[in-house]
Write a protein that holds these residues in place. Sequence first.
Motif, PDB file in Angstrom:
ATOM      1  N   VAL A 121      -2.691  -5.940   5.813  1.00 30.61           N
ATOM      2  CA  VAL A 121      -1.689  -6.744   6.526  1.00 30.61           C
ATOM      3  C   VAL A 121      -1.511  -8.105   5.852  1.00 30.61           C
ATOM      4  O   VAL A 121      -0.434  -8.694   5.921  1.00 30.61           O
ATOM      5  CB  VAL A 121      -2.041  -6.971   8.016  1.00 30.61           C
ATOM      6  CG1 VAL A 121      -2.054  -5.662   8.794  1.00 30.61           C
ATOM      7  CG2 VAL A 121      -3.353  -7.703   8.192  1.00 30.61           C
ATOM      8  N   GLU A 122      -2.557  -8.599   5.161  1.00 34.36           N
ATOM      9  CA  GLU A 122      -2.464  -9.934   4.545  1.00 34.36           C
ATOM     10  C   GLU A 122      -1.710  -9.911   3.214  1.00 34.36           C
ATOM     11  O   GLU A 122      -1.421 -10.969   2.656  1.00 34.36           O
ATOM     12  CB  GLU A 122      -3.871 -10.494   4.259  1.00 34.36           C
ATOM     13  CG  GLU A 122      -4.816 -10.523   5.435  1.00 34.36           C
ATOM     14  CD  GLU A 122      -5.655  -9.237   5.541  1.00 34.36           C
ATOM     15  OE1 GLU A 122      -5.304  -8.232   4.881  1.00 34.36           O
ATOM     16  OE2 GLU A 122      -6.635  -9.251   6.298  1.00 34.36           O
ATOM     17  N   SER A 123      -1.437  -8.710   2.697  1.00 36.27           N
ATOM     18  CA  SER A 123      -0.935  -8.620   1.322  1.00 36.27           C
ATOM     19  C   SER A 123       0.586  -8.593   1.234  1.00 36.27           C
ATOM     20  O   SER A 123       1.134  -8.619   0.131  1.00 36.27           O
ATOM     21  CB  SER A 123      -1.508  -7.366   0.651  1.00 36.27           C
ATOM     22  OG  SER A 123      -0.989  -6.193   1.254  1.00 36.27           O
ATOM     23  N   PRO A 179       1.931  -4.809  -2.162  1.00 31.44           N
ATOM     24  CA  PRO A 179       1.711  -3.419  -2.585  1.00 31.44           C
ATOM     25  C   PRO A 179       2.985  -2.583  -2.608  1.00 31.44           C
ATOM     26  O   PRO A 179       3.048  -1.575  -3.322  1.00 31.44           O
ATOM     27  CB  PRO A 179       0.725  -2.888  -1.538  1.00 31.44           C
ATOM     28  CG  PRO A 179       0.906  -3.785  -0.346  1.00 31.44           C
ATOM     29  CD  PRO A 179       1.237  -5.129  -0.903  1.00 31.44           C
ATOM     30  N   GLU A 180       4.022  -3.021  -1.851  1.00 28.95           N
ATOM     31  CA  GLU A 180       5.252  -2.211  -1.811  1.00 28.95           C
ATOM     32  C   GLU A 180       5.862  -2.031  -3.201  1.00 28.95           C
ATOM     33  O   GLU A 180       6.594  -1.076  -3.439  1.00 28.95           O
ATOM     34  CB  GLU A 180       6.276  -2.796  -0.825  1.00 28.95           C
ATOM     35  CG  GLU A 180       6.667  -4.237  -1.029  1.00 28.95           C
ATOM     36  CD  GLU A 180       5.739  -5.230  -0.304  1.00 28.95           C
ATOM     37  OE1 GLU A 180       4.518  -5.014  -0.274  1.00 28.95           O
ATOM     38  OE2 GLU A 180       6.254  -6.243   0.208  1.00 28.95           O
ATOM     39  N   ARG A 181       5.512  -2.924  -4.137  1.00 30.48           N
ATOM     40  CA  ARG A 181       6.040  -2.801  -5.501  1.00 30.48           C
ATOM     41  C   ARG A 181       5.513  -1.556  -6.216  1.00 30.48           C
ATOM     42  O   ARG A 181       6.088  -1.111  -7.210  1.00 30.48           O
ATOM     43  CB  ARG A 181       5.646  -4.038  -6.333  1.00 30.48           C
ATOM     44  CG  ARG A 181       6.248  -5.341  -5.834  1.00 30.48           C
ATOM     45  CD  ARG A 181       5.700  -6.515  -6.642  1.00 30.48           C
ATOM     46  NE  ARG A 181       4.260  -6.681  -6.457  1.00 30.48           N
ATOM     47  CZ  ARG A 181       3.465  -7.358  -7.282  1.00 30.48           C
ATOM     48  NH1 ARG A 181       3.954  -7.917  -8.371  1.00 30.48           N
ATOM     49  NH2 ARG A 181       2.175  -7.466  -7.024  1.00 30.48           N
ATOM     50  N   TYR A 182       4.366  -1.056  -5.762  1.00 27.91           N
ATOM     51  CA  TYR A 182       3.690   0.007  -6.518  1.00 27.91           C
ATOM     52  C   TYR A 182       3.448   1.288  -5.726  1.00 27.91           C
ATOM     53  O   TYR A 182       2.788   2.201  -6.225  1.00 27.91           O
ATOM     54  CB  TYR A 182       2.336  -0.517  -7.038  1.00 27.91           C
ATOM     55  CG  TYR A 182       2.490  -1.615  -8.059  1.00 27.91           C
ATOM     56  CD1 TYR A 182       2.890  -1.318  -9.363  1.00 27.91           C
ATOM     57  CD2 TYR A 182       2.269  -2.947  -7.724  1.00 27.91           C
ATOM     58  CE1 TYR A 182       3.047  -2.320 -10.308  1.00 27.91           C
ATOM     59  CE2 TYR A 182       2.425  -3.957  -8.657  1.00 27.91           C
ATOM     60  CZ  TYR A 182       2.815  -3.645  -9.944  1.00 27.91           C
ATOM     61  OH  TYR A 182       2.978  -4.632 -10.869  1.00 27.91           O
ATOM     62  N   LEU A 183       3.973   1.362  -4.514  1.00 29.02           N
ATOM     63  CA  LEU A 183       3.662   2.532  -3.682  1.00 29.02           C
ATOM     64  C   LEU A 183       4.111   3.836  -4.341  1.00 29.02           C
ATOM     65  O   LEU A 183       3.367   4.818  -4.372  1.00 29.02           O
ATOM     66  CB  LEU A 183       4.313   2.378  -2.302  1.00 29.02           C
ATOM     67  CG  LEU A 183       3.757   1.217  -1.461  1.00 29.02           C
ATOM     68  CD1 LEU A 183       4.578   1.039  -0.186  1.00 29.02           C
ATOM     69  CD2 LEU A 183       2.279   1.442  -1.129  1.00 29.02           C
ATOM     70  N   LYS A 184       5.316   3.834  -4.881  1.00 36.21           N
ATOM     71  CA  LYS A 184       5.820   5.065  -5.491  1.00 36.21           C
ATOM     72  C   LYS A 184       4.979   5.448  -6.707  1.00 36.21           C
ATOM     73  O   LYS A 184       4.674   6.623  -6.923  1.00 36.21           O
ATOM     74  CB  LYS A 184       7.291   4.909  -5.886  1.00 36.21           C
ATOM     75  CG  LYS A 184       7.849   6.187  -6.466  1.00 36.21           C
ATOM     76  CD  LYS A 184       9.352   6.224  -6.580  1.00 36.21           C
ATOM     77  CE  LYS A 184       9.869   7.598  -6.973  1.00 36.21           C
ATOM     78  NZ  LYS A 184       9.135   8.246  -8.074  1.00 36.21           N
TER      79      LYS A 184
END
Length: 232
Positions: free
Chosen positions: A105-107, A86-91
């Motif tokens: 946590v699994e992602s 998900p860090e790719r799309y947080l912004k």
Amino acid sequence: MSNVRLPGVTAESDTPRRVLLAPSLLASDFTRLGDELQAIAGADWAHVDVMDGQFVPNISFGLPILAAARAASPLFMDVHLMIDRPERYLKDFADAGADGLTVHVESTPHIHRAVQQIRELGKKAGVTLNPGTPLETLRPVLPDVDLVLIMSVNPGFGGQKFIPHSLDRIRTVRRWLDELGSSAELQVDGGVGPTNARAVVAAGASNLVAGSAVFGPGGAQAGLERLREALK
Ligand code: DX5
Ligand code: ZN
């Protein structure tokens, strides 16, 4: 912000806890999204379930729908990211109008970094895990989150049955948060409705997601009312 107070009804907690209600838009009628948001105007948050067909075996919706919901409603947009890395799309989700972002946590191998990134974006940071994932996996990040979400079904679909042993998981995380002196929301998602809402709150939840129980027959306003009644 409206909320519900439980007048000492819980066997497990001696102080009444305020409970936030977060209807899940996944169960709404997308052809009438604006009207559906209007119908839940008396809720506290709108829960937005994003699924990528990778992390979970279903695809729901993404950024444009969040942006449309944001434009149509002042409710707190509570975005549950069921997507890989998900860090790719947080912004992008922050820019599209999320107020809170919850990651699994699994992602990602970097759950703490993801939580930090959410806070750096100025949003409320949430962490969650699947029903089969040990609770210990989220414990290290508890001091740094604004919300913990206990999944009470396997993520991917609305309308599933609440997994009963989720109540034990809620109790454990409630204890951990209390020990830390944390005021993080303890949210529960999956199969929550009028028949079990009190038990879920009694176990320690402060925040209930409900999809099919709210957007059911009779409309969302009535569904929300049934849920509130069940908590009285
Ligand atoms: C499941 C989603 C839930 C879902 C809840 O993957 O995270 O938010 O919409 O739906 P109900 O309340 O119908 O179980
Ligand atoms: Zn959800």
